[in-house]
Design a protein around this motif. Sequence first.
Motif, PDB file in Angstrom:
ATOM      1  N   VAL A  94       0.805  13.356 -14.308  1.00 25.60           N
ATOM      2  CA  VAL A  94       0.403  12.688 -15.547  1.00 25.60           C
ATOM      3  C   VAL A  94       1.068  13.345 -16.751  1.00 25.60           C
ATOM      4  O   VAL A  94       1.574  12.662 -17.655  1.00 25.60           O
ATOM      5  N   LEU A  95       1.098  14.676 -16.790  1.00 28.51           N
ATOM      6  CA  LEU A  95       1.704  15.381 -17.919  1.00 28.51           C
ATOM      7  C   LEU A  95       3.183  15.050 -18.056  1.00 28.51           C
ATOM      8  O   LEU A  95       3.722  15.049 -19.171  1.00 28.51           O
ATOM      9  N   ALA A  96       3.835  14.764 -16.932  1.00 29.25           N
ATOM     10  CA  ALA A  96       5.254  14.418 -16.977  1.00 29.25           C
ATOM     11  C   ALA A  96       5.499  13.129 -17.748  1.00 29.25           C
ATOM     12  O   ALA A  96       6.620  12.877 -18.208  1.00 29.25           O
ATOM     13  N   LEU A  97       4.452  12.323 -17.920  1.00 25.60           N
ATOM     14  CA  LEU A  97       4.569  11.068 -18.660  1.00 25.60           C
ATOM     15  C   LEU A  97       4.327  11.247 -20.158  1.00 25.60           C
ATOM     16  O   LEU A  97       4.592  10.328 -20.939  1.00 25.60           O
ATOM     17  N   MET A  98       3.813  12.412 -20.562  1.00 29.85           N
ATOM     18  CA  MET A  98       3.453  12.650 -21.968  1.00 29.85           C
ATOM     19  C   MET A  98       4.602  13.350 -22.686  1.00 29.85           C
ATOM     20  O   MET A  98       5.002  14.447 -22.302  1.00 29.85           O
ATOM     21  N   PRO A  99       5.150  12.759 -23.749  1.00 27.05           N
ATOM     22  CA  PRO A  99       6.324  13.332 -24.401  1.00 27.05           C
ATOM     23  C   PRO A  99       6.013  14.439 -25.404  1.00 27.05           C
ATOM     24  O   PRO A  99       6.919  15.163 -25.818  1.00 27.05           O
ATOM     25  N   SER A 135      -0.325   9.079 -11.183  1.00 23.67           N
ATOM     26  CA  SER A 135       0.513   8.788 -12.344  1.00 23.67           C
ATOM     27  C   SER A 135       0.732   7.287 -12.501  1.00 23.67           C
ATOM     28  O   SER A 135       0.682   6.752 -13.609  1.00 23.67           O
ATOM     29  N   ALA A 136       0.945   6.582 -11.386  1.00 21.79           N
ATOM     30  CA  ALA A 136       1.186   5.141 -11.469  1.00 21.79           C
ATOM     31  C   ALA A 136      -0.055   4.392 -11.927  1.00 21.79           C
ATOM     32  O   ALA A 136       0.028   3.455 -12.737  1.00 21.79           O
ATOM     33  N   ILE A 137      -1.232   4.799 -11.439  1.00 19.20           N
ATOM     34  CA  ILE A 137      -2.473   4.120 -11.827  1.00 19.20           C
ATOM     35  C   ILE A 137      -2.781   4.354 -13.300  1.00 19.20           C
ATOM     36  O   ILE A 137      -3.136   3.420 -14.032  1.00 19.20           O
ATOM     37  N   ILE A 138      -2.650   5.605 -13.751  1.00 22.71           N
ATOM     38  CA  ILE A 138      -2.926   5.909 -15.162  1.00 22.71           C
ATOM     39  C   ILE A 138      -1.951   5.166 -16.067  1.00 22.71           C
ATOM     40  O   ILE A 138      -2.339   4.571 -17.094  1.00 22.71           O
TER      41      ILE A 138
END
Length: 247
Positions: free
Chosen positions: A14-19, A237-240
């Motif tokens: 999930v953190l990998a998706l947050m810039p 990650s995909a669901i969030i």
Amino acid sequence: MAIVSALHEELAAVLALMPDEQQKVVGGRTFWHGHLHGQEVVAVLSGIGKVAAATTATALIERFGVRRIVFTGVAGGLAAGVRVGDVVVARHFLQHDMDASPIFPRHEVPGYGRSTFEADADLTARLARACEQVLGDMPAQLDAETLRSFSIGAPSCHEGLLISGDRFVSTTAESRALCDALPDALAVEMEGAAFAQVCHDYGVPLAVVRTISDRADDAAHVDFPRFLREVASRYSSAIIETLLRMT
């Protein structure tokens, strides 16, 4: 929105998706505050067990002012048809190890007059829709060896009762005892019911999804790190991401 994961591998996805996440330590826990798909989010590890979960939930509400919480993690399947690679979206929660009898009925939480706490209906419905969308595409995203190793075919989304307790259920005898005592239970884990009770107290909407990693029986000792890395973290990650795009 708070995004909570039970284990590091899932939160890292999930953190990998947050810039733009920034860290803040509260109560010995690291919280990441930033944005995801234009929405302000706080991400954190729950810790293992009900006490750690309750502390995390309280900190999210009191210190960060979150207005809704989404929890992702893994669980052991209990009900027939809840298979490895499926997901369970909780509609209500119960502590299977709560027992203040004979003063109170078994499983009833003293002071509340109830044994179950509800997930937020609207947020949970959206989470279930996100799960259905992700599961339809997920087998194509996993390599053939992973699918074969964990016997994942066409994963399904189940909705209903999720039970929590401060022990890792990993024997057939324990699993059968839980099914006999709580025949409506879909899956078992260690944090969801604690989050549900805290969110009930504060009036904060909660939705929880759990990826089924095992059947909570004598065969539960799978290659757990590999499952987290190759299956559960991808689900989370995909669901969030799908949920936030829908919100």
